[in-house]
Enzyme design. Sequence first.
Site, PDB file in Angstrom:
ATOM      1  N   LYS A  90       0.799  -1.226   0.000  1.00  0.00           N
ATOM      2  CA  LYS A  90       0.000   0.000   0.000  1.00  0.00           C
ATOM      3  C   LYS A  90       0.838   1.285   0.000  1.00  0.00           C
ATOM      4  O   LYS A  90       0.364   2.332  -0.454  1.00  0.00           O
ATOM      5  CB  LYS A  90      -0.928   0.015   1.214  1.00  0.00           C
ATOM      6  N   SER A 115      -9.204   0.927   8.131  1.00  0.00           N
ATOM      7  CA  SER A 115      -8.711   0.314   9.366  1.00  0.00           C
ATOM      8  C   SER A 115      -7.562  -0.626   9.064  1.00  0.00           C
ATOM      9  O   SER A 115      -7.094  -1.350   9.934  1.00  0.00           O
ATOM     10  CB  SER A 115      -9.837  -0.466  10.059  1.00  0.00           C
ATOM     11  N   ASN A 117      -4.141  -1.647   6.014  1.00  0.00           N
ATOM     12  CA  ASN A 117      -2.799  -1.260   5.603  1.00  0.00           C
ATOM     13  C   ASN A 117      -2.759   0.097   4.907  1.00  0.00           C
ATOM     14  O   ASN A 117      -1.736   0.792   4.961  1.00  0.00           O
ATOM     15  CB  ASN A 117      -2.212  -2.333   4.684  1.00  0.00           C
ATOM     16  N   GLY A 218      -9.341  -3.782  -5.800  1.00  0.00           N
ATOM     17  CA  GLY A 218      -8.826  -3.887  -7.157  1.00  0.00           C
ATOM     18  C   GLY A 218      -7.722  -2.920  -7.532  1.00  0.00           C
ATOM     19  O   GLY A 218      -7.257  -2.941  -8.669  1.00  0.00           O
TER      20      GLY A 218
END
Length: 372
Positions: A90, A115, A117, A218
């Site tokens: 991320k 909530s 990564n 996605g």
Amino acid sequence: DSTRHPRERLAMGPPGSPRGGVSHEYAADLEMIQEARERIAPYAKKTPVHRCATIDALMRPDRVDLETPHDSDVRLFFKCETFQKGGAFKFRGAINATLRLSEADREKGVVTHSSGNHAAALALAAKTLDCPAYIVVPEGAPQCKLDAIETYGGRITRCAATVSDREATCARLQRETGATLIPPYDHPDVIAGQGTIGVEFLEQVPDLDAVIVPVSGGGMISGIALAVKALNPNCVVLAAEPGGEMGNRADCYESKRVNEVQTDMPPPVTIADGLRARLGRLTWPVVRDKVDEVLVVSDVDIVNAMKLIYERMKLVVEPSGAAGLAAALSESFKDFNAKNAGWGRTVRCRKVGIVLCGGNVDLGVLWKSYGA
């Protein structure tokens, strides 16, 4: 013009209109991904690719053709995003999106609701670039996630565990602070940032036959698919999606099956808490056109894959991160590989890349077992 914001690029013409000979029906393209790679290079890590002979042995078929004994050998290559800053892929999208902001906007900060990564990644990106990060976290979020956000300097605001309250709280913070919303996946700069995984992977293993990527909202699989299909159109892109405790397939499988995005399906009840989001408006067209197959895995499959990674590769991986290996070991992949084999071959894909997308696990239970 590569200096335009991606949304401005999209506004230059209707979906599918060419830009320099490139169809621009998607939120990102290879040019944007390569630009993102240069942009984030001073901040993000180039993650390693690992191998494991023991796991490769599990990919061998029960029966081998004596005339072509090695044609069915499948070798796995693990792209270890567990070593990325923040412990997950991320950070790539978060730092790219934050870097794309003007200095004035960056000073006002960034905001998101998450909530998982993405929340920690955005907080770390903001800390890296010395700007505030406002993170809306729903009640019931794991304490280890809250600790990570706070460690990276994120300013946490709690809310009820509903989409409507998350969005409303985010909107209020935007009004109060002037911060820019950076969503977890449905954003051109986030997609382009995640696509840098695909560019790196094909540099490290140029002749991959397939890449297996966990799918949720996605953003990661869209970016990787856009990069991989542009660089090597013959490389298969497969999504790994949890079916949940009740075996109910999530939206990606059903959307691909009926060729229409499903917006009203409940998220699966699964140990892979990072793979429960729905496909977005920007990610669905890429998944629809660039992802070749969705492989559905059970929670048992995911836990077994985690055990292999821990015990044989000595890597820490979270359930969502192990979904790709679970898919590779599944009967669904074996069937896909055999069904799509070319003339005179027994399998379609022999060199298979797997993205281990994250390794943020609450290890409190483990430490307690040792009396810590």
